[in-house]
Design an enzyme around this catalytic site. Structure first.
Site, PDB file in Angstrom:
ATOM      1  N   GLN A 187       0.827  -1.255   0.228  1.00  0.00           N
ATOM      2  CA  GLN A 187      -0.009   0.080   0.053  1.00  0.00           C
ATOM      3  C   GLN A 187       0.943   1.286   0.264  1.00  0.00           C
ATOM      4  OE1 GLN A 187      -3.398   0.484  -0.360  1.00  0.00           O
ATOM      5  NE2 GLN A 187      -3.856  -1.687  -0.422  1.00  0.00           N
ATOM      6  N   CYS A 334     -14.611 -10.813   3.648  1.00  0.00           N
ATOM      7  CA  CYS A 334     -15.914 -11.723   3.521  1.00  0.00           C
ATOM      8  C   CYS A 334     -15.350 -12.942   3.163  1.00  0.00           C
ATOM      9  CB  CYS A 334     -16.539 -11.105   2.415  1.00  0.00           C
ATOM     10  SG  CYS A 334     -18.395 -11.618   2.073  1.00  0.00           S
TER      11      CYS A 334
END
Length: 403
Positions: A187, A334
């Protein structure tokens, strides 16, 4: 045209990257082939390797090991360094300790969990409510048992809340003690300065698609003296660390993306920061109960704004914004179709309900003030609708619709 505010997931290709990528895709040849066409492809690989090395401050281009992305680079670093520090064996490890943080990407967390099944001792370093490593506690843990420590792995900046970690300080301590240090910089690339040679790191992971390169190409920066055990076996490419035919088109496009993202990093970061601060100020001034996650200013990534919205479900916010042409992210994992609160937010001390109310807004090379303003215009109504939906879902069914 949808407004894309999820660059932390994948950033679209700039025209300059797409141009060199498509041109290279039309070429041919395996760069390991000995004929002239193959050797020409090899030359383009090496030119790309040199460009990536320049962009991240590697001492030599040989420190750039091309991979399929950040996940593979993280796996090679953690598993390979652990095995090499323990003589290539899993049983009865002499250096079983692996130090990391509870807010790492799952590529790290799942790798150390896998090693734990073979006798590794995982030590999670404390982070504060903003997700920053407690440097004093980390140093104490590094010094506590260096002879039994295989490695330390800490991300340069968090992928969800944008917190920048003290990697230079951690690297200096690890180097003093002779402990390999791995940095997940996926990132951070293109947002904060990264100088591999100055960070005292043994290895550092980066990837292309976070900075406008293609999906499927990344790199592990690897110190010349490091010899991690290979996880893939085959043709012995990439210093024997990562066997497999090299992706010439991906490497060339990756190099161009690195050049664009790091060539004028200060100007790029200043532009991101201005947009980020405009977004943060706008949300805080218009939406009650919106709380910024992570630090402010220089302590967070320039392109990251992450909020929790009291009384909302993150998925409701995401779908509400998506219906209005705004692409954002909940920042939560998820698994098997079940939405779960972010492990990052929980590790920072948030309760589950608060963690479920998160929304991440991440900027990129083509983000504009008009796009930020469009989000600020749409968000209050979306938040209000999400809160009403949350109130309904919290009401027992027999009472819903009662008068």
């Amino acid at each position: 045209m949808p407004i894309y505010l999820d660059h932390a997931a994948t950033s679209p290709m700039p025209a300059e990257v797409l141009e060199v990528y498509t041109a290279e895709l039309a070429a041919r040849a395996n760069p390991s082939a000995l004929h002239a066409v193959g050797q020409a492809a090899r030359m383009r690989i090496e030119e790309a390797r040199e460009a990536v090395a320049r962009g991240v401050g590697a001492a030599t281009s040989s420190e750039v090991i091309f991979t399929s992305g950040g996940t593979e680079a993280d796996n090679f670093a953690v598993k390979g360094l652990y095995l090499s520090r323990n003589g290539g064996a899993f049983e009865n490890p002499a250096r079983p300790r692996v130090l990391t943080t509870p807010i790492e990407h799952h590529a790290i967390l799942d790798s150390v969990e896998w090693l734990e099944g073979f006798g590794a001792e995982i030590v999670f370093l404390d982070v504060d409510v903003q997700g920053r490593v407690d440097l004093a506690a980390a140093e104490a843990e590094l010094r506590r048992d260096p002879d039994r420590t295989a490695l330390i792995s800490v991300m340069a900046a968090n992928n969800e809340i944008g917190t920048i970690q003290p990697i230079a300080e951690l690297g200096a301590i690890a180097a003093e003690l002779g402990i390999p240090f791995h940095i997940d910089a996926v990132q951070a690339l293109g947002q904060i300065p990264l100088n591999f040679a100055d960070l005292h790191a043994t290895a550092m992971s980066i990837t292309a698609h976070k900075i406008g390169g293609p999906v499927g190409i990344g790199a592990l920066l690897l110190d010349r003296a490091a010899a991690p055990a290979p996880i893939l076996h085959g043709g012995g490419q990439e210093r024997g660390v990562r066997s497999g035919t090299l992706d010439v088109a991906g490497a060339v496009a990756f190099a161009k993306a690195v050049e664009l993202a790091t060539g004028d990093l200060e100007t790029r970061a200043d532009r991101f920061s201005a947009l980020r601060d405009r977004l943060i100020a706008g949300i805080e001034s218009t939406i009650e109960g919106a709380i910024l996650s992570g630090p402010r200013g220089d302590g967070r990534l320039p392109a990251n704004a992450h909020f929790t919205f009291a009384g909302c479900e993150g998925d409701s916010l995401l779908f509400g914004l998506d219906a209005r042409g705004l692409a954002t992210s909940t920042g939560s994992a998820c698994s098997a179709g079940v939405s779960r609160p972010s492990h990052v937010l929980l590790a920072c001390g948030m309760d589950e309900d608060t963690a479920r109310s998160a929304q991440r807004f991440s900027l990129g090379h083509d983000s504009t003030e008009d796009e930020v303003d469009a989000l600020l215009e749409a968000l209050p109504e979306v938040v209000e609708q999400a809160r009403r939906a949350g109130m309904v879902s919290a009401t027992p069914r027999w009472m819903q619709g009662a008068t």
